[in-house]
Design a protein around this motif. Structure first.
Motif, PDB file in Angstrom:
ATOM      1  N   GLY A  55       3.938   1.589  -9.121  1.00 45.85           N
ATOM      2  CA  GLY A  55       5.007   2.158  -8.290  1.00 45.85           C
ATOM      3  C   GLY A  55       4.489   3.265  -7.391  1.00 45.85           C
ATOM      4  O   GLY A  55       4.825   3.328  -6.195  1.00 45.85           O
ATOM      5  N   GLU A  56       3.637   4.130  -7.956  1.00 41.19           N
ATOM      6  CA  GLU A  56       3.013   5.214  -7.165  1.00 41.19           C
ATOM      7  C   GLU A  56       2.200   4.643  -6.007  1.00 41.19           C
ATOM      8  O   GLU A  56       2.276   5.121  -4.875  1.00 41.19           O
ATOM      9  CB  GLU A  56       2.050   6.029  -8.048  1.00 41.19           C
ATOM     10  N   ARG A  57       1.426   3.617  -6.315  1.00 36.46           N
ATOM     11  CA  ARG A  57       0.560   3.008  -5.290  1.00 36.46           C
ATOM     12  C   ARG A  57       1.408   2.386  -4.172  1.00 36.46           C
ATOM     13  O   ARG A  57       1.084   2.510  -2.992  1.00 36.46           O
ATOM     14  CB  ARG A  57      -0.339   1.957  -5.951  1.00 36.46           C
ATOM     15  N   LEU A  58       2.517   1.740  -4.549  1.00 38.10           N
ATOM     16  CA  LEU A  58       3.379   1.125  -3.531  1.00 38.10           C
ATOM     17  C   LEU A  58       4.000   2.200  -2.640  1.00 38.10           C
ATOM     18  O   LEU A  58       4.118   2.015  -1.421  1.00 38.10           O
ATOM     19  CB  LEU A  58       4.452   0.262  -4.203  1.00 38.10           C
ATOM     20  N   ALA A  59       4.382   3.319  -3.229  1.00 39.13           N
ATOM     21  CA  ALA A  59       4.946   4.416  -2.430  1.00 39.13           C
ATOM     22  C   ALA A  59       3.879   4.973  -1.480  1.00 39.13           C
ATOM     23  O   ALA A  59       4.165   5.294  -0.312  1.00 39.13           O
ATOM     24  CB  ALA A  59       5.478   5.515  -3.355  1.00 39.13           C
ATOM     25  N   GLU A  60       2.645   5.052  -1.979  1.00 40.51           N
ATOM     26  CA  GLU A  60       1.528   5.505  -1.140  1.00 40.51           C
ATOM     27  C   GLU A  60       1.336   4.530   0.033  1.00 40.51           C
ATOM     28  O   GLU A  60       1.091   4.947   1.163  1.00 40.51           O
ATOM     29  CB  GLU A  60       0.290   5.490  -2.035  1.00 40.51           C
ATOM     30  N   LEU A  61       1.489   3.232  -0.257  1.00 45.85           N
ATOM     31  CA  LEU A  61       1.308   2.217   0.795  1.00 45.85           C
ATOM     32  C   LEU A  61       2.426   2.277   1.833  1.00 45.85           C
ATOM     33  O   LEU A  61       2.207   1.987   3.006  1.00 45.85           O
ATOM     34  CB  LEU A  61       1.215   0.819   0.170  1.00 45.85           C
ATOM     35  N   VAL A  62       3.632   2.653   1.407  1.00 47.13           N
ATOM     36  CA  VAL A  62       4.727   2.871   2.370  1.00 47.13           C
ATOM     37  C   VAL A  62       4.295   3.949   3.359  1.00 47.13           C
ATOM     38  O   VAL A  62       4.404   3.796   4.582  1.00 47.13           O
ATOM     39  CB  VAL A  62       6.030   3.289   1.648  1.00 47.13           C
ATOM     40  N   ASP A  63       3.756   5.037   2.826  1.00 46.99           N
ATOM     41  CA  ASP A  63       3.351   6.157   3.685  1.00 46.99           C
ATOM     42  C   ASP A  63       2.133   5.817   4.541  1.00 46.99           C
ATOM     43  O   ASP A  63       1.981   6.340   5.648  1.00 46.99           O
ATOM     44  CB  ASP A  63       3.051   7.395   2.834  1.00 46.99           C
ATOM     45  N   ALA A  64       1.267   4.940   4.009  1.00 52.19           N
ATOM     46  CA  ALA A  64       0.039   4.592   4.749  1.00 52.19           C
ATOM     47  C   ALA A  64       0.333   3.698   5.952  1.00 52.19           C
ATOM     48  O   ALA A  64      -0.458   3.621   6.878  1.00 52.19           O
ATOM     49  CB  ALA A  64      -0.936   3.896   3.811  1.00 52.19           C
TER      50      ALA A  64
END
Ligand SMILES: NC(=O)c1ccc[n+]([C@@H]2O[C@H](COP(=O)([O-])OP(=O)(O)OC[C@H]3O[C@@H](n4cnc5c(N)ncnc54)[C@H](OP(=O)(O)O)[C@@H]3O)[C@@H](O)[C@H]2O)c1
Length: 266
Positions: free
Chosen positions: A184-193
């Motif tokens: 979930g953290e990684r997906l949120a990071e990918l939203v921001d990326a």
């Protein structure tokens, strides 16, 4: 401020994505078949707003995507083995979601998928692969992240294999389970990326045999130990799992081990 829609935001991964997005300061909207409202209203920073909708029928999708900057598409027909339902929700549902998004603000579509789906002969994996193709052909900016099995899934499977005094274990199966919170953290990071296409896979910190997974489970559970019955599972799928088809050796790895997880969960 534009919002992020999380489909399947009530599920194991979706809840982790919602928490991670909120902690990064996003306004979050959840699509669910249950509860909520038929139109989104305004989200607030304290929690997500639920929009009622269904990927299988397309109901509520226009309202759900309106004004979003990104969609993390976690919804999936995980609760059924019916291939028709899986395809209706995961493949046709992804197509419907993408069409609604194209007609709206063309948000970034972020899609969680599963490591090894190309090589494993499982109907659900063929569905995931077809859903990935829908994302790639969506004409939206997109990102796909494949992850290994979540710790929760293995714990649930162990619950099904533990029958009274017996624990059935598939001989030779190998897994690399990952913490859903970290995915979930990684997906949120990918939203921001921003749109990244197919990004590197994410796995757990350890490669474990079914026996090692059972040891950690029994250690955390305590109490009397069951008799272990090792089962030689026939078929191509089982052979592929024994051969490491669910692993992502050398990929990015989370930090939370299966032992850490069951220590907290049980
Ligand atoms: N579990 C794993 O080990 C694993 C590993 C890697 C990747 N993934 C992927 O991660 C995603 C989430 O998996 P999960 O294990 O978190 O799933 P889950 O806990 O079973 O949640 C499934 C979600 O899908 C939603 N949903 C189901 N049918 C729907 C429909 N017709 N319309 C709208 N929403 C619908 C449900 O929402 P409502 O019931 O509220 O409508 C629920 O929130 C899936 O794409 C899966 O393939 C899972």
């Amino acid at each position: 401020m534009a919002e992020v829609l999380v489909t399947g935001g009530t599920g194991t991964l979706g809840r982790a994505v919602v928490a991670a997005l909120l902690s990064r300061g996003h306004l979050v909207r959840v699509l669910s078949r249950r509860g909520g409202e038929s139109s989104p209203g305004a989200a607030d920073a304290d929690g997500p707003r639920t929009v009622r909708g269904d990927l299988a029928s397309g109901a509520g999708l226009t309202e759900a995507v309106a004004g979003t900057e990104a969609i993390v598409h976690c919804a999936s027909a995980t609760g059924t083995l019916r291939r028709r339902t899986q395809r209706e929700v995961d493949v046709a549902g992804t197509r419907r979601l993408a069409a609604a998004a194209r007609a709206a603000s063309r948000p970034h579509l972020v899609y969680p998928s599963i490591v090894g789906i190309d090589g494993l002969p499982l109907a659900y994996y063929r569905t995931k692969s077809a859903a990935e193709t829908e994302v790639e052909r969506s004409e939206l900016p997109w990102t796909i992240l494949r992850a290994t099995q979540f710790h929760d899934l293995l714990l649930m499977a162990l619950g099904g294999l533990h029958r009274g005094p017996l624990l059935f274990l598939p001989r030779g199966f190998r897994f690399q389970p990952v913490d859903a919170g970290e995915v979930g953290e990684r997906l949120a990071e990918l939203v921001d990326a921003g749109p990244g296409g197919r990004v590197g896979d994410l796995g757990g910190p350890e490669e474990l045999s079914a026996d090692e997974i059972a040891e950690r489970y029994l250690g955390a559970r305590g109490g009397s130990r069951p008799w272990i019955v090792r089962v030689a599972v026939p078929g191509r799928m089982a052979r592929a799992v024994r051969g490491g088809g669910l692993l992502c050796r050398g990929c990015a790895a989370g930090a939370v081990s299966f032992g850490d997880f069951v220590g907290r969960a049980l």
